[in-house]
Design a protein around this motif. Structure first.
Motif, short mmCIF file in Angstrom:
data_model
loop_
_atom_site.label_atom_id
_atom_site.label_comp_id
_atom_site.label_asym_id
_atom_site.label_seq_id
_atom_site.Cartn_x
_atom_site.Cartn_y
_atom_site.Cartn_z
N TYR A 44 0.81 -1.22 0.00
CA TYR A 44 0.00 0.00 0.00
C TYR A 44 0.84 1.28 0.00
N GLN A 45 2.16 1.14 -0.03
CA GLN A 45 3.02 2.31 -0.09
C GLN A 45 3.01 2.91 -1.50
N THR A 46 3.58 4.12 -1.64
CA THR A 46 3.65 4.74 -2.96
C THR A 46 4.51 3.89 -3.89
N ALA A 47 4.31 4.06 -5.18
CA ALA A 47 5.03 3.26 -6.17
C ALA A 47 6.54 3.44 -6.04
N GLU A 48 7.01 4.68 -5.80
CA GLU A 48 8.45 4.89 -5.75
C GLU A 48 9.07 4.26 -4.51
N ILE A 49 8.33 4.19 -3.41
CA ILE A 49 8.84 3.48 -2.23
C ILE A 49 8.85 1.98 -2.47
N LEU A 237 -3.39 -10.29 -5.47
CA LEU A 237 -2.34 -10.18 -6.49
C LEU A 237 -2.27 -11.46 -7.32
N ASP A 238 -2.26 -12.59 -6.65
CA ASP A 238 -2.18 -13.87 -7.35
C ASP A 238 -3.39 -14.09 -8.25
N PHE A 239 -4.56 -13.69 -7.77
CA PHE A 239 -5.79 -13.92 -8.54
C PHE A 239 -5.77 -13.11 -9.83
N VAL A 240 -5.41 -11.85 -9.74
CA VAL A 240 -5.37 -11.00 -10.94
C VAL A 240 -4.37 -11.56 -11.96
N GLU A 241 -3.26 -12.04 -11.46
CA GLU A 241 -2.22 -12.56 -12.34
C GLU A 241 -2.66 -13.83 -13.07
N LYS A 242 -3.44 -14.68 -12.39
CA LYS A 242 -3.76 -16.00 -12.94
C LYS A 242 -5.14 -16.11 -13.56
N ASP A 243 -6.08 -15.26 -13.16
CA ASP A 243 -7.45 -15.38 -13.65
C ASP A 243 -7.57 -14.94 -15.11
N ALA A 244 -8.53 -15.53 -15.81
CA ALA A 244 -8.68 -15.26 -17.24
C ALA A 244 -9.34 -13.92 -17.54
N ALA A 245 -10.01 -13.33 -16.56
CA ALA A 245 -10.68 -12.04 -16.81
C ALA A 245 -9.68 -10.97 -17.22
N GLU A 246 -10.16 -10.00 -18.01
CA GLU A 246 -9.28 -8.94 -18.51
C GLU A 246 -9.39 -7.66 -17.70
N THR A 247 -10.49 -7.51 -16.94
CA THR A 247 -10.73 -6.28 -16.19
C THR A 247 -11.14 -6.61 -14.76
N PHE A 248 -10.60 -5.85 -13.80
CA PHE A 248 -10.90 -6.08 -12.39
C PHE A 248 -11.18 -4.75 -11.69
N VAL A 249 -12.23 -4.73 -10.88
CA VAL A 249 -12.48 -3.63 -9.96
C VAL A 249 -11.93 -4.10 -8.62
N GLU A 254 -5.53 1.32 -2.94
CA GLU A 254 -5.13 1.33 -4.35
C GLU A 254 -3.63 1.25 -4.59
N GLY A 255 -2.81 1.35 -3.55
CA GLY A 255 -1.38 1.18 -3.73
C GLY A 255 -1.03 -0.18 -4.32
N ILE A 256 -1.90 -1.17 -4.10
CA ILE A 256 -1.66 -2.52 -4.62
C ILE A 256 -1.66 -2.56 -6.14
N LEU A 257 -2.30 -1.58 -6.78
CA LEU A 257 -2.41 -1.60 -8.23
C LEU A 257 -1.04 -1.48 -8.91
N LYS A 262 2.42 -4.51 -12.67
CA LYS A 262 3.70 -5.12 -13.01
C LYS A 262 3.52 -6.61 -13.32
N ARG A 263 2.67 -7.27 -12.54
CA ARG A 263 2.47 -8.71 -12.72
C ARG A 263 1.54 -9.04 -13.88
N ALA A 264 0.58 -8.14 -14.14
CA ALA A 264 -0.40 -8.40 -15.20
C ALA A 264 -0.59 -7.13 -16.03
N PRO A 265 0.44 -6.72 -16.79
CA PRO A 265 0.40 -5.45 -17.52
C PRO A 265 -0.68 -5.38 -18.60
N GLU A 266 -1.16 -6.53 -19.03
CA GLU A 266 -2.15 -6.55 -20.11
C GLU A 266 -3.57 -6.38 -19.60
#
Length: 331
Positions: A44-49, A237-249, A254-257, A262-266
């Motif tokens: 949840y930290q900033t991206a640069e941290i 994080l693992d779910f977004v990376e492995k699930d077949a869906a293309e869009t997630f709410v 939001e720091g997790i985004l 990085k893990r699921a750039p597409e």
């Protein structure tokens, strides 16, 4: 507990000026090497941290990293209770937090004294406490858990044993449903996760056909009931990376985004909206108190430092060690 005047006095280093044009990232890396320091950062930290950290993780992963590090200095980029936990595990190491005012609404909602009084009202019950609490609260707890290991640990407690769960009522209600345990819940909640609006989330899903709502179990029941997947920070994080869906709410801070992208750039990642229609963010104001400037000053001046009385540390260590032992099989 440290009062606000003491806290502000110990943050005097923030008045120091940073030389104009200083390459902060380069200096932070230099100071880490010079001082044998390690930076632990929460998702949840900033991206640069996050990018500057030596170890990035959720609460369970960070607790393990704090236990295993051989660095002399731990700089914890998270909130106060996380840095406290690192100090509890590492009494001989210097533990720093870039901003001592990086607190937590859950930790504020449950003091050790109040939890002990509550425990006395329920004789025979053991206390299972979410790691989002201060050292005094940990010290009167029987078990400490994170969202990653709570279900696993509760399953190891005898079924006939009464359980008090504190301080997050939403996580507690979710775990009660998952485990079938009728737990006594403390009335606390996270200011970020309780603010999500199901109405606004429904609108986001309607505007993005095929999108899946994923949520952290600290969210309120209506949001969890609408979610396609519920899980800890690392599980999301693992779910977004492995699930077949293309869009997630995504219904968590939001720091997790940053790590998700990085893990699921597409994939398309949308932070869930809170009830406040003037806001389209889901940031934790406490997590975001830490900045790259404060991180540099913290490392340079080696303060503010987490200081703890040894008696309290030893009392708080026992349930943390129990947690780490009981969750060894969790990756």
């Amino acid at each position: 507990m440290m009062n606000i005047e003491d806290t502000l006095a110990k943050r005097g280093y923030l008045n120091k000026e940073i030389p104009e044009g200083l390459d902060l990232k380069k200096e932070i890396n230099r100071l880490k090497e010079e001082k044998n320091a390690v930076i632990l950062a929460h998702y949840y930290q900033t991206a640069e941290i996050q990018e500057l950290s030596d170890f990035l993780g959720d609460s369970l992963q960070l607790a393990r990293a704090a236990q295993e590090t051989d660095a002399e200095i731990i700089v914890f980029c998270g909130v106060h209770f996380m840095a406290e936990a690192a100090k509890i595990i590492n009494p001989t190491k210097k533990v720093l937090l870039p901003d001592l005012l990086a607190g937590c609404s859950l930790a504020d909602a449950c003091s050790g004294e109040a939890l002990m009084e509550f425990k006395n009202q329920h004789p025979g019950a053991v206390v299972v406490t979410y790691i989002n609490c201060d050292a005094e609260t940990k010290a009167v707890s029987d078990y400490i858990v994170t969202s990653s290991n709570a279900e696993h640990i509760i399953a190891q407690i005898p079924k006939e044993q009464k359980i008090i769960f504190a301080p997050d009522k939403n996580l507690g209600a979710y775990l009660s449903k998952k485990t079938g345990r009728d737990m006594i819940l403390w009335d606390g909640s996270c200011i970020v996760h309780e603010a999500f609006s199901l109405e606004r989330i429904a609108q986001q899903l309607a505007e993005n056909p095929g999108a899946k709502l994923i949520a952290h179990p600290e969210s309120e029941p209506p949001v969890l009931e609408a979610a396609s997947f519920i899980g800890s920070t690392s599980a999301l994080l693992d779910f977004v990376e492995k699930d077949a869906a293309e869009t997630f709410v995504v219904a968590t801070e939001e720091g997790i985004l940053h790590e998700m992208k990085k893990r699921a750039p597409e994939k398309k990642l949308i932070p869930a909206f809170p009830e406040d229609y003037s806001c389209q963010c889901s940031e934790c104001m406490y997590m975001k108190r830490n900045t790259i400037e404060k991180l540099y000053l913290c490392l340079n001046y080696e303060k503010p430092e987490i200081i703890m009385e040894e008696e309290l540390r030893v009392q708080a260590l026992e349930p943390i060690e129990r947690m780490l032992k009981m969750s060894e099989k969790i990756k």
